[in-house]
Design a protein around this motif. Structure first.
Motif, PDB file in Angstrom:
ATOM      1  N   THR A 199       0.849  -1.196   0.000  1.00  0.00           N
ATOM      2  CA  THR A 199       0.000   0.000   0.000  1.00  0.00           C
ATOM      3  C   THR A 199       0.883   1.245   0.000  1.00  0.00           C
ATOM      4  OG1 THR A 199      -0.049  -0.039   2.389  1.00  0.00           O
ATOM      5  CG2 THR A 199      -1.854  -1.151   1.261  1.00  0.00           C
ATOM      6  N   GLY A 200       0.264   2.399  -0.236  1.00  0.00           N
ATOM      7  CA  GLY A 200       1.046   3.638  -0.258  1.00  0.00           C
ATOM      8  C   GLY A 200       1.806   3.753  -1.564  1.00  0.00           C
ATOM      9  N   ARG A 201       3.120   4.011  -1.468  1.00  0.00           N
ATOM     10  CA  ARG A 201       3.908   4.192  -2.689  1.00  0.00           C
ATOM     11  C   ARG A 201       4.915   3.063  -2.838  1.00  0.00           C
ATOM     12  NH1 ARG A 201       3.007   9.871  -3.774  1.00  0.00           N
ATOM     13  NH2 ARG A 201       4.362   9.730  -5.585  1.00  0.00           N
ATOM     14  N   THR A 216       6.783   9.656 -11.645  1.00  0.00           N
ATOM     15  CA  THR A 216       5.743   8.941 -10.912  1.00  0.00           C
ATOM     16  C   THR A 216       4.628   8.475 -11.847  1.00  0.00           C
ATOM     17  OG1 THR A 216       6.185  10.169  -8.883  1.00  0.00           O
ATOM     18  CG2 THR A 216       4.001   9.169  -9.094  1.00  0.00           C
ATOM     19  N   ALA A 225       0.936   7.380 -11.492  1.00  0.00           N
ATOM     20  CA  ALA A 225      -0.083   7.444 -10.445  1.00  0.00           C
ATOM     21  C   ALA A 225      -1.101   6.317 -10.587  1.00  0.00           C
ATOM     22  CB  ALA A 225      -0.779   8.797 -10.482  1.00  0.00           C
ATOM     23  N   TRP A 226      -1.578   5.828  -9.487  1.00  0.00           N
ATOM     24  CA  TRP A 226      -2.577   4.755  -9.434  1.00  0.00           C
ATOM     25  C   TRP A 226      -2.344   3.691 -10.522  1.00  0.00           C
ATOM     26  CZ3 TRP A 226      -3.838   9.775  -8.067  1.00  0.00           C
ATOM     27  CH2 TRP A 226      -4.199   9.922  -6.709  1.00  0.00           C
ATOM     28  N   SER A 236      -2.358   0.528 -12.623  1.00  0.00           N
ATOM     29  CA  SER A 236      -3.251  -0.634 -12.648  1.00  0.00           C
ATOM     30  C   SER A 236      -2.423  -1.883 -12.386  1.00  0.00           C
ATOM     31  CB  SER A 236      -3.944  -0.725 -14.007  1.00  0.00           C
ATOM     32  OG  SER A 236      -3.003  -1.070 -14.989  1.00  0.00           O
ATOM     33  N   ALA A 266      -0.804  -0.173  -4.812  1.00  0.00           N
ATOM     34  CA  ALA A 266      -0.184   1.104  -4.450  1.00  0.00           C
ATOM     35  C   ALA A 266      -0.864   2.286  -5.131  1.00  0.00           C
ATOM     36  CB  ALA A 266       1.300   1.085  -4.821  1.00  0.00           C
ATOM     37  N   GLU A 267      -0.773   3.459  -4.487  1.00  0.00           N
ATOM     38  CA  GLU A 267      -1.338   4.675  -5.077  1.00  0.00           C
ATOM     39  C   GLU A 267      -0.379   5.310  -6.084  1.00  0.00           C
ATOM     40  OE1 GLU A 267      -0.361   8.146  -1.835  1.00  0.00           O
ATOM     41  OE2 GLU A 267      -1.552   6.442  -1.142  1.00  0.00           O
ATOM     42  N   ALA A 268       0.893   4.930  -6.013  1.00  0.00           N
ATOM     43  CA  ALA A 268       1.869   5.519  -6.947  1.00  0.00           C
ATOM     44  C   ALA A 268       3.046   4.572  -7.141  1.00  0.00           C
ATOM     45  CB  ALA A 268       2.368   6.852  -6.409  1.00  0.00           C
ATOM     46  N   ALA A 283       2.714   8.927   3.479  1.00  0.00           N
ATOM     47  CA  ALA A 283       2.320   7.608   2.964  1.00  0.00           C
ATOM     48  C   ALA A 283       3.337   6.538   3.354  1.00  0.00           C
ATOM     49  CB  ALA A 283       2.201   7.678   1.441  1.00  0.00           C
TER      50      ALA A 283
END
Ligand code: BES
Ligand code: MN
Ligand code: ZN
Length: 491
Positions: A21-23, A68, A70-71, A73, A77-79, A108
């Motif tokens: 999770t997070g980055r 980066t 982002a999100w 797929s 992780a968010e990034a 994060a």
């Protein structure tokens, strides 16, 4: 104190990339080479990383930059932070790259999958240094959030963890310095400062607080005259780290700790006066360095002495024109009560030499506004009576990415301090203001003691972000001094 971002070291686990999770951060070389974690991230994202490698954005990217996604797929992780980094980067390059990740991290969680990157220890230090934020006085919002942890995975994680330990000790010392420098003066009084230093006995440091009656007995009249207009009592704190051979002469670090500098009766103008909460920056660096040395168990003897005072106007404050006798015995005509740092330092430096007979002495002080005019905000001024010692410091600072530049001393500058009625004046006029301040200090250095004076007025606290720190206190000098100790004083 702000808790430094904790970093866990783990064996490389490719499966963790999907579920973290997070980055998540991966490393690719500027040539576009992918290591196993980068390949796995590419597979999870169905080729997003290889598409990035074919882009103009990547073609223009320099080593040390992060792109980066982002999100992404295929990942929780968010990034996905793609760190472009040369395989053979220098320590400072690796540290700066880590700082980029540490800034992006914010609060994060962060998983850095470093593969077999050889300077992952420096990467870790950079993350810890740049992930800092001073939230002690913010309520609500993200400041109440518990920051997410950092996990650094590496093929040889045990080796990296071991080599990162002394670096993280230095980072923790640097963060202590930043906290002290960022703290407002109603919180960080002389008493509070001393008690924060006393807490370091838990790390194996010897800490002794000298109170006003003792300082008077020792004859530290120039130090005491600075604090006499304040309700906060003046103090000198002596910290000792004895990690070296028994009886070996120590290195002495001496710091200016003016918890607030109003200028005294020579009152400063209102605009910007709030910045003078950082006027204890020298003492802050001495404290942070002692912490770093204790945490990394340096094999050296080092003493740290700080003079803690507050410079306030009041009915019993020192006046311009007063003549005061220093501990050394020299008399000083006080022309300007705003030139107070040198009055504090001269007594503490003399005491340090009398008591410890040091093998070398470095003093640090936010001493002169003229220093900012001369060198700005990315180099501190260095002054010395010993070429070899000064060179060693400048090299240590260079290796640590902390700027410093030597300025001259000389008889003609010293002459500017002549007083009609006392042994010297406390100011030499506007020209060469930083040099005449250093000349004043040199009058309190014994001939055979190698000495460096560092004027950190421009570097202790900065109004814009730097590579390694957010705006505010930088902690400049802790890393350089720790390295100087390692290079020149460790057995
Ligand atoms: N603490 C100041 C120096 C300073 C100025 C540090 C700006 C950081 C930012 C120091 O005590 C001071 O007031 N120095 C005077 C000396 C002058 C009166 C000879 C100065 O620089 O103006
Ligand atoms: Mn001042
Ligand atoms: Zn000052």
């Amino acid at each position: 104190m702000t808790q430094m971002t904790p970093i866990q070291f783990q064996e490389t686990d490719l499966d963790a990339l999907a579920t973290a999770t997070g980055r998540v951060a991966i490393l690719v070389t500027p040539e576009g080479e992918l290591n196993p974690p980068a390949r796995r991230a590419n597979k999870l994202t169905r080729g997003a990383v290889t598409r990035l490698l074919e882009s103009d954005r990547f073609a223009k990217a320099q080593s040390g930059q992060v792109i980066t996604l982002a999100w992404p797929s295929g990942m929780v992780a968010e990034a996905l932070d793609v760190l472009v980094l040369k395989k053979r980067s220098s320590a400072v390059e690796a540290r700066r790259a880590g700082a980029v990740l540490g800034k992006l991290k914010g609060k994060a969680a962060l998983l850095v999958a470093a593969g077999s990157y050889s300077r992952a220890d420096e990467l870790a230090m950079g993350i810890a240094l740049r992930n800092y934020s001073f939230d002690a006085h913010k309520t609500g919002g993200d400041s109440d959030e518990t920051p997410g942890p950092v996990t650094l995975s590496h093929n040889r994680h045990e080796r990296i963890e071991a080599s990162a330990a002394p670096l993280l000790a230095v980072a923790e010392g640097t963060i202590m310095t930043r906290d002290l420098v960022n703290e407002p003066a109603n919180v960080l009084t002389t008493t509070e400062f001393a008690s924060r230093l006393e807490e370091m006995t838990a790390l194996g440091l010897k800490v002794e607080v000298l109170e006003e009656d003792k300082l008077a007995e020792l004859g530290m009249r120039t130090l005491l005259c600075v604090g006499q207009g304040s309700d906060s009592p003046s103090k000198v704190v002596v910290m000792e780290w004895n990690g070296g051979e028994e009886g070996a002469a120590p290195l002495a670090l001496v710091g200016k700790g003016v918890v607030f500098d109003t200028g005294g009766i020579s009152l400063k103008p209102a605009g910007g006066m709030e910045d003078m909460t950082m006027d204890m920056g020298g003492a802050g660096v001495v404290a942070g360095t002692m912490r770093a040395l204790a945490l990394r168990k340096a094999k050296a003897n080092v003493v740290g002495l700080v003079g803690l005072v507050e410079n306030m106007p009041s009915g019993n404050a020192t006046r311009p024109g007063d003549v005061v006798t220093s501990m050394k015995g020299d008399t000083v005509e006080i022309i300007n009560t705003d030139a107070e740092g040198r009055l504090v330092l001269c007594d503490v430096m003399w005491y340090a030499q009398e008591r410890f007979n040091p093998a070398g002495m470095v003093d640090l002080a936010t001493l002169t506004g003229a220093m900012i005019i001369a060198l700005g905000h990315d180099r501190a001024g260095a002054f010395s009576n010993d070429d070899g010692f000064c060179e060693a410091f400048l090299r240590a600072a260079e290796v640590e990415g902390e700027g410093a530049w030597r300025l001259p001393l000389g008889k003609s500058y010293d002459n500017l301090l002549k007083s009609r009625i006392a042994d010297m004046k406390n100011v030499g006029g506007r020209p060469a203001g930083s040099i005449t301040a250093a000349q004043f200090l040199q009058r309190f250095v014994k001939d055979d003691v190698p000495w460096i004076h560092l004027d950190i007025a421009g570097v202790a606290s900065i109004k814009s972000d730097t590579d390694m720190a957010p705006k505010g206190a930088t902690g400049w000098g802790v890393a350089a001094l720790s390295r100087l100790v390692e290079d020149k004083f460790e057995s």
